[in-house]
Write a protein that holds these residues in place. Structure first.
Motif, PDB file in Angstrom:
ATOM      1  N   ALA A 330       0.785  -1.221   0.112  1.00 29.50           N
ATOM      2  CA  ALA A 330      -0.222  -0.400  -0.182  1.00 29.50           C
ATOM      3  C   ALA A 330       0.982   1.129  -0.253  1.00 29.50           C
ATOM      4  CB  ALA A 330      -1.006  -0.392   1.094  1.00 29.50           C
ATOM      5  N   VAL A 331       2.531   1.179   0.227  1.00 26.63           N
ATOM      6  CA  VAL A 331       2.908   2.163   0.470  1.00 26.63           C
ATOM      7  C   VAL A 331       3.025   2.701  -1.212  1.00 26.63           C
ATOM      8  CG1 VAL A 331       5.214   3.196   1.112  1.00 26.63           C
ATOM      9  CG2 VAL A 331       3.525   1.297   2.729  1.00 26.63           C
ATOM     10  N   GLN A 332       3.380   4.338  -1.477  1.00 32.71           N
ATOM     11  CA  GLN A 332       3.664   5.623  -2.433  1.00 32.71           C
ATOM     12  C   GLN A 332       4.770   4.510  -2.717  1.00 32.71           C
ATOM     13  OE1 GLN A 332       0.700   5.706  -4.743  1.00 32.71           O
ATOM     14  NE2 GLN A 332      -0.133   5.008  -3.196  1.00 32.71           N
ATOM     15  N   ALA A 333       5.424   5.184  -3.833  1.00 31.67           N
ATOM     16  CA  ALA A 333       6.842   5.313  -4.657  1.00 31.67           C
ATOM     17  C   ALA A 333       7.788   5.765  -4.187  1.00 31.67           C
ATOM     18  CB  ALA A 333       7.165   5.173  -5.863  1.00 31.67           C
ATOM     19  N   GLU A 334       6.827   7.599  -3.254  1.00 30.29           N
ATOM     20  CA  GLU A 334       7.390   8.258  -2.931  1.00 30.29           C
ATOM     21  C   GLU A 334       8.140   8.478  -1.881  1.00 30.29           C
ATOM     22  OE1 GLU A 334       5.094  11.830  -3.057  1.00 30.29           O
ATOM     23  OE2 GLU A 334       6.912  13.258  -1.927  1.00 30.29           O
ATOM     24  N   ALA A 335       7.080   7.516  -0.816  1.00 33.70           N
ATOM     25  CA  ALA A 335       6.856   7.108   0.378  1.00 33.70           C
ATOM     26  C   ALA A 335       8.725   5.983   0.590  1.00 33.70           C
ATOM     27  CB  ALA A 335       5.489   7.158   1.406  1.00 33.70           C
ATOM     28  N   ARG A 336       8.251   5.728  -0.347  1.00 36.74           N
ATOM     29  CA  ARG A 336       9.101   3.926  -0.471  1.00 36.74           C
ATOM     30  C   ARG A 336      10.878   5.047  -0.053  1.00 36.74           C
ATOM     31  NH1 ARG A 336       7.566  -1.605  -1.870  1.00 36.74           N
ATOM     32  NH2 ARG A 336       5.335  -0.926  -1.754  1.00 36.74           N
ATOM     33  N   GLY A 337      10.904   5.835  -1.451  1.00 32.76           N
ATOM     34  CA  GLY A 337      12.591   6.585  -0.863  1.00 32.76           C
ATOM     35  C   GLY A 337      12.727   7.472  -0.251  1.00 32.76           C
ATOM     36  N   LYS A 338      11.867   8.136   0.727  1.00 33.28           N
ATOM     37  CA  LYS A 338      11.440   8.376   2.008  1.00 33.28           C
ATOM     38  C   LYS A 338      12.652   7.788   3.106  1.00 33.28           C
ATOM     39  CE  LYS A 338       8.628  12.643   1.397  1.00 33.28           C
ATOM     40  NZ  LYS A 338       7.498  12.962   1.032  1.00 33.28           N
ATOM     41  N   LEU A 339      11.606   6.583   3.147  1.00 35.17           N
ATOM     42  CA  LEU A 339      12.413   5.449   3.712  1.00 35.17           C
ATOM     43  C   LEU A 339      13.095   5.232   3.627  1.00 35.17           C
ATOM     44  CD1 LEU A 339      10.891   3.539   6.060  1.00 35.17           C
ATOM     45  CD2 LEU A 339      10.534   1.676   4.527  1.00 35.17           C
ATOM     46  N   ASP A 340      14.008   4.997   2.382  1.00 35.95           N
ATOM     47  CA  ASP A 340      14.548   4.317   2.057  1.00 35.95           C
ATOM     48  C   ASP A 340      16.325   5.334   2.894  1.00 35.95           C
ATOM     49  OD1 ASP A 340      14.297   1.843   1.132  1.00 35.95           O
ATOM     50  OD2 ASP A 340      14.041   2.978  -1.278  1.00 35.95           O
ATOM     51  N   LYS A 341      15.962   6.481   1.965  1.00 39.91           N
ATOM     52  CA  LYS A 341      16.225   7.702   3.485  1.00 39.91           C
ATOM     53  C   LYS A 341      17.007   7.615   4.704  1.00 39.91           C
ATOM     54  CE  LYS A 341      17.691  12.448   2.933  1.00 39.91           C
ATOM     55  NZ  LYS A 341      17.020  13.356   2.693  1.00 39.91           N
ATOM     56  N   PHE A 342      15.840   7.287   4.830  1.00 38.50           N
ATOM     57  CA  PHE A 342      15.937   7.321   6.530  1.00 38.50           C
ATOM     58  C   PHE A 342      16.338   6.288   6.838  1.00 38.50           C
ATOM     59  CE2 PHE A 342      12.922   5.500  10.456  1.00 38.50           C
ATOM     60  CZ  PHE A 342      13.481   6.412  11.519  1.00 38.50           C
ATOM     61  N   ILE A 343      16.718   5.192   6.289  1.00 38.15           N
ATOM     62  CA  ILE A 343      17.044   3.887   6.936  1.00 38.15           C
ATOM     63  C   ILE A 343      18.293   3.641   6.263  1.00 38.15           C
ATOM     64  CG2 ILE A 343      17.277   1.535   6.451  1.00 38.15           C
ATOM     65  CD1 ILE A 343      14.728   0.825   5.365  1.00 38.15           C
ATOM     66  N   ALA A 344      18.756   4.694   5.755  1.00 40.87           N
ATOM     67  CA  ALA A 344      20.291   4.650   5.764  1.00 40.87           C
ATOM     68  C   ALA A 344      20.713   5.655   6.385  1.00 40.87           C
ATOM     69  CB  ALA A 344      20.189   5.594   3.798  1.00 40.87           C
ATOM     70  N   GLN A 345      20.451   6.604   6.892  1.00 47.11           N
ATOM     71  CA  GLN A 345      20.626   7.683   8.155  1.00 47.11           C
ATOM     72  C   GLN A 345      20.522   7.022   9.513  1.00 47.11           C
ATOM     73  OE1 GLN A 345      17.580  10.883   7.586  1.00 47.11           O
ATOM     74  NE2 GLN A 345      19.048  12.067   6.608  1.00 47.11           N
ATOM     75  N   LEU A 346      19.107   6.014   9.868  1.00 45.27           N
ATOM     76  CA  LEU A 346      19.400   5.617  10.443  1.00 45.27           C
ATOM     77  C   LEU A 346      20.995   4.503  10.823  1.00 45.27           C
ATOM     78  CD1 LEU A 346      16.261   4.652  11.532  1.00 45.27           C
ATOM     79  CD2 LEU A 346      16.878   6.139  13.200  1.00 45.27           C
ATOM     80  N   GLY A 347      21.315   3.654   9.656  1.00 45.84           N
ATOM     81  CA  GLY A 347      22.300   3.471   9.528  1.00 45.84           C
ATOM     82  C   GLY A 347      23.427   3.847   9.775  1.00 45.84           C
ATOM     83  N   ASN A 348      23.825   4.773   9.219  1.00 48.47           N
ATOM     84  CA  ASN A 348      25.223   5.446   9.165  1.00 48.47           C
ATOM     85  C   ASN A 348      25.424   6.265  10.307  1.00 48.47           C
ATOM     86  OD1 ASN A 348      24.041   7.740   8.228  1.00 48.47           O
ATOM     87  ND2 ASN A 348      24.356   8.049   6.245  1.00 48.47           N
ATOM     88  N   GLY A 349      24.443   6.320  11.272  1.00 56.40           N
ATOM     89  CA  GLY A 349      23.848   7.418  12.126  1.00 56.40           C
ATOM     90  C   GLY A 349      24.117   9.008  12.247  1.00 56.40           C
ATOM     91  N   GLU A 350      23.507   9.219  11.052  1.00 54.01           N
ATOM     92  CA  GLU A 350      23.327  10.459  10.732  1.00 54.01           C
ATOM     93  C   GLU A 350      22.506  10.765  12.138  1.00 54.01           C
ATOM     94  OE1 GLU A 350      22.209  12.228   6.525  1.00 54.01           O
ATOM     95  OE2 GLU A 350      23.645  11.593   7.111  1.00 54.01           O
ATOM     96  N   LEU A 351      21.548  10.284  12.034  1.00 56.91           N
ATOM     97  CA  LEU A 351      20.411  10.362  12.459  1.00 56.91           C
ATOM     98  C   LEU A 351      19.792   9.253  13.468  1.00 56.91           C
ATOM     99  CD1 LEU A 351      17.582  11.735  12.478  1.00 56.91           C
ATOM    100  CD2 LEU A 351      16.666  10.296  10.623  1.00 56.91           C
ATOM    101  N   ASN A 352      19.740   9.909  14.840  1.00 54.99           N
ATOM    102  CA  ASN A 352      19.605   9.131  16.043  1.00 54.99           C
ATOM    103  C   ASN A 352      18.302   9.445  16.896  1.00 54.99           C
ATOM    104  OD1 ASN A 352      20.328   8.362  18.531  1.00 54.99           O
ATOM    105  ND2 ASN A 352      21.997   7.778  19.690  1.00 54.99           N
TER     106      ASN A 352
END
Lengths: 393, 344
Positions: A330-352
Motif C-alpha cells: 500500500a506504500v507509494q513509491a515516493e514514500a518508499r524513497g523517503k523510507l530508504d533515506k531514513f533507513i540509510a540515515q539510521l544506519g550511518n549514524g547521521e540520525l539518532n
C-alpha cells in the motif's frame, strides 16, 4: 518407594509400549535443540518468527534437529509449566533449549538451574544483565526499536488525520521501549519530513494486557482497534503477537474507510491483507540461532547477553540481519524513497532518534539537549515520552 | 459378585466405545492411532518424572472430585468448584506474601493451607446461602461466582499484587523457596501432599459411607422433604455439604499456589474443577472409583503434551478422550438402569 514403582512400572510400560507402537528413532550424535513458544507456531507473528528461525537452523546446520512445543502459556496449556516441558525436551535429547517469551523468565531460570549440563536461551530477558542467570543461561533479543522506528516513520508519512495509534500488549520495559521507538519514528516523519507542527500530531497507546488475545482475560484487540479507527486514528501500529490490527484495517477498507495498519514480528504478516498493510518490522532469528546452536555443538558456548541489530548493508538479508522491515504494497513509491533515506540515515549514524531534548510522560527529563541515550537507558526505559497518550505503567 | 461383574462389563464397554471412537477420529485426521496412544502412555507413565507429574495433577483433581462428591450426595451441583479453588489460591497467596522473610515459614505454610480451605469453603457457602435463602439454583450461583473469582484473581495480579514495575500474565513474584510446600529431595511430587490426599480419601470413605452424617446427607439428597419428619434440617445439611466441598477445592487451590506454581497465576485452577465434575460423573457418583479415574484423567492431561511435540497433533485429544469417556459412561449407565427396571 520410587525404585519399587520403577520396577513394577517399567517392564509393564515397555511391554505395552513395544506392542503398541514403534518408538521414534533414538537420538544419534547430531544436535537436538528445543524451542518453547508462547503462542501457536503459525500465528503469523512472534512465535512463527521463532519457528522459522528454528527451521532455518535445520537448513543451515546439517544434522541439527528442532523439537518444538507451542502455546506454552497457562491459559492454553493449563497445568503445564516451563520446567516440566524442559524436562521432557531434555529427555528427548535436547542440549539447547530456547524459550521465546518474556513470560517464561522464571520458568527458564528454574529449568536452567535444574539442568546445568544443558544450555538455555531466554529470548527478550535480562537475567544475564541482572546477574540472576546461572552460567548455562544466555539472553538474546533483536534491536526491534529500529524496526519500530521504521514502522512509525511510515505511519507518520501516511496519516492524514495526524492521529496514529499503537496497539500495545502488556506494560513492561520492552513494550514501552518499542512504543516509544514507534512514536519517535512517526513524529520525525510528521515534523521533519512533512514539515507539520508537532502540536497537530497525536500518538495514542492502548494496552490489552497480554501478548495476544485471551478471551475474558485481556481486552479484545479487535475491539480496541475498531475503537482506534472510530476515534479518528487512521494508522494503527501493532505491538502484539497476532494480526488483529491488520484484519480490522482490511475490513474497514472494504467498508470504504481510508485506514491502514502495520503488523509486527513476522516477515509474512502482511500477506493476509496486503492492500491494508503499510509494512511490517520483523525479527529474523535464524542467524543468531545458528550461532547459538553452533556454539553448543562445538563446545564454545559462553554466557552472553546479545542484542542484535539490523545489518545496515541490507536489513532484509536473511543470513545476516536480525531485524528487517518489509514495505507494504500500500506504500507509494515516493514514500518508499523517503523510507530508504531514513533507513540509510539510521544506519550511518547521521540520525539518532534517541537524542535530547526528550522528556518522560510526567514531564521529568529523559535526555537533555545534546544527550543521546545509552543502550541501558533504552533497554530499561522507565516511562513513555511526553507527547504520547496512554498509561506508562 | 454379580454387582462386581456388572461394574466390570460396564467399564470394559465404556473403554471399548472410547477407544474405537478415538481410533476413528485419529484415522480421520491422518494420524497413526497406535502411535498416538503409545505417546500418551509413554508421556504419562514412561518415567518416574513423568509419573510424578501425573501425581501432581492427580492431587488437586482428586481433592476437587472428592469435594464434589459431598455436594452430589446432598443433591447439589457445585459448579462453583473452580471459583472455590481460585479463592483458596488467593487466600494462600495472601498468607504467604505476609510470610516472606519470616522466621517461621512452616507456620505460614500451615496457615496458608488452612486459609485456603477456609476461603474456599466460605465462597462455596455463598452459593449455598443463595440457594437456601434466596432460592437461586446453585448452578447459576456457582457459575456467577466463578466469574467473580476470575475477575478477582486478575485484578490482584494486575493490580495490588503485581510485580515491581511490570504486571504480567505469568503471575505474582514467586515465593522464596522456604515458602514452598515441603517435598523430598529428588521426588518431584510432594509426599506430604500425597499423604494429605490419601488421608482425605480415607476420611471421605468414613464420612460418607460409615457415619451418621453421611447417611443424613444421602437422605437429604434423596428426599429433602421426608427427612424433616426425622428431625433433620435439610438446609443445614446442604450448607455442610457445600462447605466441605468448597473447603476441599480451596485446599486444592492452596496446594496449586504453594506446591506447584509457587506463585499466583491467572489460571491457577487449571480447569481441574470442571474436570472433577467429569471424574465424578464417570465414577457414577461413587467414591471408590474416583481416585483411579482421576489418575487416568491426570495421565491423559500430562501425556497429551507429547502429541504436539512428537506428532504435531493438537493436545486437545486428551480432552476429547475425557469427554468421550463421560458420554459413553452416561450411555452405558443409562442402558444398565433401563435393563434393570425392565427386569423388575
Amino acid at each position: 518407594m520410587i525404585s519399587k514403582a520403577r520396577t513394577i512400572l517399567a517392564p509393564a510400560i515397555i511391554a505395552v509400549w513395544g506392542a503398541w507402537s514403534t518408538p521414534a528413532a533414538l537420538a544419534d550424535n547430531s544436535l537436538t535443540f528445543g524451542l518453547l513458544m508462547v503462542g501457536p507456531y503459525n500465528d503469523h507473528g512472534w512465535s512463527q518468527a521463532h519457528y522459522e528461525g528454528g527451521r532455518y537452523v535445520e537448513e543451515q546446520i546439517p544434522g541439527s534437529k528442532m523439537i518444538y512445543i507451542d502455546k506454552v502459556n497457562p491459559a492454553d496449556r493449563a497445568g503445564v509449566t516451563v520446567p516440566m516441558v524442559v524436562d521432557d525436551l531434555v529427555d528427548k535429547g535436547a542440549s539447547l533449549i530456547i524459550g521465546n517469551s518474556d513470560d517464561m523468565k522464571d520458568g527458564i531460570r528454574e529449568a536452567a538451574t535444574q539442568h546445568p549440563d544443558v544450555k538455555f536461551v531466554h529470548i527478550s530477558g535480562d537475567d544475564v544483565l541482572t546477574g540472576k542467570a546461572p552460567a548455562n543461561l544466555s539472553n538474546l533479543m533483536g534491536r526491534m526499536e529500529y524496526g519500530k522506528m521504521m514502522a512509525g516513520f511510515i505511519a507518520g508519512l501516511a496519516t492524514r488525520t495526524g492521529k496514529v495509534a499503537y496497539l500495545g500488549p502488556l506494560i513492561n520495559e520492552e513494550t514501552r521501549r518499542l512504543a516509544v521507538a514507534a512514536y519517535l519514528g512517526a513524529r520525525h516523519a510528521w515534523t521533519q519530513v512533512r514539515g507539520n507542527a508537532a502540536e497537530d500530531f497525536r500518538f495514542k497507546v492502548s494496552w490489552i494486557g497480554f501478548w495476544f488475545n485471551i478471551p475474558g482475560v485481556t481486552a479484545d484487540p479487535t475491539q480496541v482497534v475498531r475503537n482506534f479507527y472510530d476515534t479518528g486514528h487512521d494508522v494503527v501500529l501493532s505491538g502484539i503477537d497476532t494480526t488483529e490490527a491488520l484484519i480490522v484495517a482490511s475490513q474497514r477498507r472494504q467498508e470504504g474507510q481510508d485506514v491502514y495498519a502495520l503488523p509486527y514480528d513476522y516477515v509474512g504478516s502482511c500477506e493476509s491483507a496486503p492492500q491494508a498493510c503499510l509494512g511490517v518490522p520483523y525479527f529474523n532469528w535464524g542467524p543468531d540461532y545458528v550461532n547459538l546452536v553452533k556454539a553448543v555443538a562445538e563446545g564454545s558456548w559462553v554466557q552472553s547477553w546479545t542484542w542484535s541489530g539490523p545489518d545496515w548493508r541490507d536489513i532484509n538479508d536473511k543470513h545476516t540481519s536480525a531485524i528487517g522491515f518489509v514495505v507494504g504494497d500500500a506504500v507509494q513509491a515516493e514514500a518508499r524513497g523517503k523510507l530508504d533515506k531514513f533507513i540509510a540515515q539510521l544506519g550511518n549514524g547521521e540520525l539518532n532518534l534517541f537524542s535530547g531534548p526528550l522528556n518522560y510522560q510526567d514531564g521529568s527529563v529523559f535526555l537533555k539537549a545534546g544527550e543521546t541515550a545509552t543502550d541501558r537507558q533504552i533497554w530499561y526505559l522507565e516511562q513513555l515520552l511526553e507527547g504520547m497518550e496512554g498509561p506508562s505503567r | 459378585m454379580n454387582r462386581l461383574r456388572e461394574h466390570l462389563t460396564d467399564g470394559l464397554l465404556i473403554l471399548a466405545i472410547v477407544v474405537s471412537f478415538t481410533w476413528l477420529l485419529l484415522l480421520l485426521v491422518g494420524a497413526v492411532p497406535q502411535h498416538a496412544f503409545g505417546h500418551l502412555l509413554a508421556g504419562s507413565f514412561g518415567s518416574w518424572s513423568k509419573f510424578a507429574r501425573v501425581l501432581n495433577v492427580w492431587i488437586p483433581l482428586t481433592l476437587c472430585s472428592l469435594g464434589l462428591l459431598y455436594a452430589f450426595r446432598a443433591g447439589l451441583w457445585n459448579i462453583g468448584v473452580e471459583g472455590q479453588m481460585v479463592l483458596g489460591a488467593i487466600a494462600a497467596t495472601g498468607v504467604l506474601r505476609l510470610g516472606t522473610e519470616s522466621l517461621y515459614p512452616q507456620g505460614y505454610l500451615v496457615l496458608a493451607v488452612v486459609a485456603g480451605m477456609g476461603c474456599g469453603g466460605l465462597w462455596a457457602l455463598l452459593s449455598g446461602w443463595l440457594k437456601t435463602r434466596g432460592g437461586v439454583h446453585e448452578i447459576f450461583a456457582g457459575l456467577g461466582l466463578n466469574f467473580v473469582a476470575l475477575g478477582l484473581v486478575l485484578w490482584l495480579i494486575f493490580g495490588p499484587w503485581k510485580r515491581a514495575g511490570i504486571a504480567s500474565m505469568s503471575g505474582t513474584q514467586p515465593f522464596p523457596a522456604d515458602l514452598w510446600f515441603p517435598g523430598l529431595e529428588g521426588w518431584r511430587v510432594s509426599p506430604f501432599a500425597l499423604a494429605l490426599v490419601i488421608c482425605t480419601i480415607l476420611a471421605t470413605v468414613w464420612m460418607l459411607n460409615h457415619s451418621r452424617f453421611g447417611l443424613r446427607l444421602k437422605a437429604v439428597g434423596h428426599n429433602p422433604k421426608a427427612v424433616q419428619l426425622y428431625g433433620v434440617a435439610p438446609n443445614r445439611y446442604l450448607l455442610y455439604a457445600i462447605l466441605i466441598s468448597g473447603a476441599l477445592a480451596g485446599l486444592a487451590g492452596s496446594l496449586q499456589v504453594s506446591d506447584i506454581y509457587h506463585r499466583l497465576i491467572p489460571s491457577i485452577s487449571s480447569g481441574y474443577g470442571y474436570l472433577g465434575l467429569l471424574v465424578v460423573m464417570l465414577a457414577n457418583f461413587r467414591l471408590l472409583p474416583i481416585p483411579f479415574i482421576a489418575l487416568f484423567f491426570s495421565a491423559l492431561n500430562v501425556g497429551s503434551i507429547q502429541l504436539p511435540m512428537m506428532m504435531q497433533l493438537d493436545s486437545s485429544l486428551s480432552g476429547v478422550i475425557q469427554g468421550a469417556c463421560v458420554m459413553s459412561a452416561l450411555l452405558v449407565f443409562g442402558l444398565r438402569r433401563r435393563k434393570q427396571s425392565s427386569q423388575r
